[in-house]
Write a protein that holds these residues in place. Structure first.
Motif, PDB file in Angstrom:
ATOM      1  N   PHE A  88       0.824  -1.214   0.000  1.00 56.39           N
ATOM      2  CA  PHE A  88       0.000   0.000   0.000  1.00 56.39           C
ATOM      3  C   PHE A  88       0.856   1.262   0.000  1.00 56.39           C
ATOM      4  N   SER A  89       1.862   1.314   0.893  1.00 56.13           N
ATOM      5  CA  SER A  89       2.646   2.535   1.017  1.00 56.13           C
ATOM      6  C   SER A  89       4.021   2.197   1.567  1.00 56.13           C
ATOM      7  N   PHE A  90       4.951   3.117   1.369  1.00 54.31           N
ATOM      8  CA  PHE A  90       6.314   2.952   1.861  1.00 54.31           C
ATOM      9  C   PHE A  90       6.762   4.246   2.503  1.00 54.31           C
ATOM     10  N   LEU A  91       7.149   4.187   3.777  1.00 52.73           N
ATOM     11  CA  LEU A  91       7.672   5.354   4.479  1.00 52.73           C
ATOM     12  C   LEU A  91       9.185   5.232   4.501  1.00 52.73           C
ATOM     13  N   PRO A  92       9.903   6.151   3.855  1.00 55.80           N
ATOM     14  CA  PRO A  92      11.356   5.995   3.679  1.00 55.80           C
ATOM     15  C   PRO A  92      12.112   6.075   4.989  1.00 55.80           C
ATOM     16  N   PRO A  93      13.355   5.591   4.996  1.00 54.59           N
ATOM     17  CA  PRO A  93      14.160   5.640   6.225  1.00 54.59           C
ATOM     18  C   PRO A  93      14.483   7.070   6.638  1.00 54.59           C
ATOM     19  N   THR A  94      14.777   7.228   7.919  1.00 51.54           N
ATOM     20  CA  THR A  94      15.132   8.535   8.463  1.00 51.54           C
ATOM     21  C   THR A  94      16.426   9.038   7.847  1.00 51.54           C
ATOM     22  N   ASP A  95      16.425  10.312   7.493  1.00 54.65           N
ATOM     23  CA  ASP A  95      17.630  10.937   6.954  1.00 54.65           C
ATOM     24  C   ASP A  95      18.519  11.346   8.119  1.00 54.65           C
ATOM     25  N   CYS A  96      19.440  10.462   8.482  1.00 58.91           N
ATOM     26  CA  CYS A  96      20.286  10.695   9.648  1.00 58.91           C
ATOM     27  C   CYS A  96      21.679  10.164   9.346  1.00 58.91           C
ATOM     28  N   PRO A  97      22.741  10.889   9.725  1.00 55.35           N
ATOM     29  CA  PRO A  97      24.107  10.436   9.415  1.00 55.35           C
ATOM     30  C   PRO A  97      24.525   9.171  10.153  1.00 55.35           C
ATOM     31  N   LYS A  98      23.899   8.884  11.291  1.00 52.49           N
ATOM     32  CA  LYS A  98      24.256   7.688  12.048  1.00 52.49           C
ATOM     33  C   LYS A  98      23.191   6.615  11.856  1.00 52.49           C
ATOM     34  N   PRO A  99      23.536   5.337  12.080  1.00 50.80           N
ATOM     35  CA  PRO A  99      22.543   4.264  11.911  1.00 50.80           C
ATOM     36  C   PRO A  99      21.348   4.455  12.837  1.00 50.80           C
ATOM     37  N   VAL A 100      20.163   4.359  12.276  1.00 48.05           N
ATOM     38  CA  VAL A 100      18.919   4.532  13.016  1.00 48.05           C
ATOM     39  C   VAL A 100      17.990   3.383  12.666  1.00 48.05           C
ATOM     40  N   SER A 101      17.294   2.834  13.660  1.00 49.19           N
ATOM     41  CA  SER A 101      16.311   1.791  13.397  1.00 49.19           C
ATOM     42  C   SER A 101      14.982   2.158  14.036  1.00 49.19           C
ATOM     43  N   VAL A 102      13.953   1.450  13.648  1.00 47.99           N
ATOM     44  CA  VAL A 102      12.630   1.656  14.232  1.00 47.99           C
ATOM     45  C   VAL A 102      12.584   1.026  15.615  1.00 47.99           C
ATOM     46  N   CYS A 103      12.014   1.749  16.587  1.00 47.09           N
ATOM     47  CA  CYS A 103      11.823   1.191  17.928  1.00 47.09           C
ATOM     48  C   CYS A 103      10.343   0.995  18.235  1.00 47.09           C
ATOM     49  N   GLY A 104       9.489   1.170  17.235  1.00 48.47           N
ATOM     50  CA  GLY A 104       8.060   0.932  17.415  1.00 48.47           C
ATOM     51  C   GLY A 104       7.252   1.537  16.282  1.00 48.47           C
ATOM     52  N   VAL A 105       6.159   0.867  15.918  1.00 46.65           N
ATOM     53  CA  VAL A 105       5.163   1.415  14.986  1.00 46.65           C
ATOM     54  C   VAL A 105       3.794   1.164  15.602  1.00 46.65           C
ATOM     55  N   ARG A 106       2.915   2.173  15.509  1.00 43.60           N
ATOM     56  CA  ARG A 106       1.568   2.047  16.075  1.00 43.60           C
ATOM     57  C   ARG A 106       0.600   2.842  15.228  1.00 43.60           C
ATOM     58  N   PHE A 107      -0.568   2.270  14.951  1.00 42.52           N
ATOM     59  CA  PHE A 107      -1.650   3.062  14.377  1.00 42.52           C
ATOM     60  C   PHE A 107      -2.208   3.946  15.483  1.00 42.52           C
ATOM     61  N   LEU A 108      -2.427   5.219  15.159  1.00 40.60           N
ATOM     62  CA  LEU A 108      -2.754   6.204  16.185  1.00 40.60           C
ATOM     63  C   LEU A 108      -4.146   6.001  16.772  1.00 40.60           C
ATOM     64  N   ASP A 109      -5.112   5.685  15.927  1.00 41.99           N
ATOM     65  CA  ASP A 109      -6.500   5.633  16.378  1.00 41.99           C
ATOM     66  C   ASP A 109      -7.186   4.407  15.781  1.00 41.99           C
ATOM     67  N   GLU A 110      -8.515   4.424  15.759  1.00 42.80           N
ATOM     68  CA  GLU A 110      -9.258   3.260  15.295  1.00 42.80           C
ATOM     69  C   GLU A 110      -9.145   3.051  13.789  1.00 42.80           C
ATOM     70  N   GLY A 111      -8.849   4.090  13.033  1.00 45.76           N
ATOM     71  CA  GLY A 111      -8.804   3.990  11.581  1.00 45.76           C
ATOM     72  C   GLY A 111      -7.481   3.466  11.058  1.00 45.76           C
ATOM     73  N   PRO A 112      -7.395   3.255   9.736  1.00 45.33           N
ATOM     74  CA  PRO A 112      -6.189   2.694   9.121  1.00 45.33           C
ATOM     75  C   PRO A 112      -5.258   3.731   8.502  1.00 45.33           C
ATOM     76  N   HIS A 113      -5.452   5.013   8.810  1.00 45.25           N
ATOM     77  CA  HIS A 113      -4.747   6.051   8.067  1.00 45.25           C
ATOM     78  C   HIS A 113      -3.573   6.681   8.820  1.00 45.25           C
ATOM     79  N   ASN A 114      -3.672   6.841  10.126  1.00 48.04           N
ATOM     80  CA  ASN A 114      -2.660   7.573  10.876  1.00 48.04           C
ATOM     81  C   ASN A 114      -1.706   6.611  11.581  1.00 48.04           C
ATOM     82  N   VAL A 115      -0.418   6.745  11.255  1.00 44.41           N
ATOM     83  CA  VAL A 115       0.600   5.834  11.768  1.00 44.41           C
ATOM     84  C   VAL A 115       1.685   6.625  12.494  1.00 44.41           C
ATOM     85  N   LEU A 116       2.057   6.138  13.674  1.00 46.66           N
ATOM     86  CA  LEU A 116       3.168   6.692  14.429  1.00 46.66           C
ATOM     87  C   LEU A 116       4.383   5.790  14.264  1.00 46.66           C
ATOM     88  N   VAL A 117       5.529   6.399  14.008  1.00 46.61           N
ATOM     89  CA  VAL A 117       6.775   5.654  13.839  1.00 46.61           C
ATOM     90  C   VAL A 117       7.813   6.216  14.799  1.00 46.61           C
TER      91      VAL A 117
END
Length: 411
Positions: free
Chosen positions: A95-124
């Protein structure tokens, strides 16, 4: 041979043992195949699978919207893949692709969560200290939350280790590593896009898990490598007044989850970093269940606890709880579940055949009986209970290719 199948074959060849000593760490079942089939009466196989990239990226976190129709997979590169899930057919579609963080040092995801009841708002959440809000209907991030130093507050680390949002989508809480002898719980107001406050006295080690209660938006559980699980009422600004209960696991807390028992009382469960499982009544403080790593290893009918991997605790539709567990041996091919039947008893439940990776996270849709897993080979798998023609064929595995290589350590 497809690119994805070639990638899996090359990865398998690279991970073959190159010495007799490494071969000696092998593992095996404690009973025959016939006995396994009789014990683990639910048989699951991959119904659909997709590879996130060809760059050896780990899937570290999975999240689903409330309807279990959209899945977010957070990667070790800090990128996030979004999939539509046809739960009835058990099929994933990009469906969609959220690109990696633009950061000079290695960064990884420490969590993903949908914000509310719907399928549209995502917290990374990413380890560079940010939680970003995306609206999948719009381009780019919509908000960014990062702690700003306040006068009179001890210095706060620039990275976060975990985060969660509360049940009504109004508050974000982030946990940090220990910094200057303090570990911090940072709070943000989502709607007003502002920093709310901080708790900093209740943990004495890196905070590894924060988990809001799904129905009670003010109830928060936190865990740390200091071995403590704390329960907070976040309506209280004062940390001492907010702290409702504390449990000492006498270990290192890895992952927390909320459950309900047959009396509708709140239970908080903990998977420790040493592979043990513990659960407590959040209000009374009584221990509900406790299983050491070796006991759960025996319950999934494997010999060597050193290879054991306790992944997740999931709620069943009938109110029960099951543990998903496997081994790190042979690319994690063993994946099984056991149900928690009493304080000291586990019952074999399901066998997941055809696993291709060491699993790092999982989701369970109790209404449909679907399990999703993601892990160290960069595969997202949809598991369904075995029936004729249900398993996925090798030529239908999908992968999203990335133009730019981002090889880095997965942590």
């Amino acid at each position: 041979m497809t690119d994805f199948n070639k990638y899996c074959q090359e990865a398998a060849e690279e991970e073959l043992p190159d010495s007799e000593d490494e071969e000696d760490i092998g593992d095996e079942d404690t009973c025959s195949a016939q006995e396994l089939a009789a014990l683990f009466q639910h048989q699951y196989r991959p119904h659909d699978e997709t590879g996130v990239s060809l760059q050896r990226e780990y899937v570290l976190n999975l999240s689903a919207d409330q309807g279990f129709t959209r899945i977010a997979a957070g990667l070790s590169s800090s990128a996030v893949h979004i999939y539509n899930l046809d739960a009835g057919a058990g099929k994933l579609a990009n469906f969609s692709f959220l690109p990696p963080t633009d950061c000079p040092k290695p960064v990884s995801v420490c969590g993903v969560r949908f914000l509310d009841e719907g399928p549209h708002n995502v917290l990374v959440g990413t380890t560079d200290g940010y939680v970003r809000l995306y609206d999948l209907r719009l381009k780019g991030e919509q908000a960014r939350f990062k702690y700003t130093q306040n006068e009179g507050i001890a210095p706060v680390p620039k990275s976060i280790t975990c985060f969660d949002r509360n049940g009504n989508g109004r508050i974000i809480c982030c946990g940090t590593e220990q910094f200057h002898n303090n570990s911090f719980l940072l709070f943000y107001d989502v709607r007003e896009r502002r920093q709310m406050g901080v708790y900093c006295d209740s943990h004495e080690g890196d905070i590894t898990s924060v988990r809001f209660h799904e129905q009670n938006p003010d109830l928060l559980a936190t865990g740390s490598v200091d071995g403590l699980i704390n329960i907070f009422d976040v309506k209280e600004a004062d940390e001492d007044e907010a702290l409702l209960n504390t449990f000492n696991t006498e270990s290192s807390v890895g992952r927390l989850e909320w459950h309900k028992n047959v009396y509708d009382k709140d239970i908080i469960s903990c998977i420790t970093n040493t592979g043990d499982f513990k659960s407590y009544e959040s209000e009374e403080g009584d221990e509900v269940a406790s299983f050491e790593r070796s006991y759960v290893t025996e319950a999934i009918r494997r010999k060597k606890a050193a290879n054991f991997n306790l992944i997740s605790a999931h709620n069943q539709e009938d109110g029960g709880v099951f543990l998903l567990a496997g081994t790190n041996f042979n690319k994690g091919e063993i994946l099984r579940s056991v149900s928690v039947t009493s304080k000291k008893s586990l019952q074999p439940l399901a066998n997941f055949q055809g696993n291709k990776q060491i699993v790092r996270d999982s989701l369970f849709d109790s209404k449909r009986g679907l399990l999703l897993t993601g892990g160290e080979s960069g595969i997202v798998t949809v598991w369904t209970q075995e029936s004729s023609g249900a398993s996925v064929s090798s030529d239908k595995l999908k992968v999203k290719k990335e133009k730019k290589s981002r090889k880095q350590a997965p942590y």
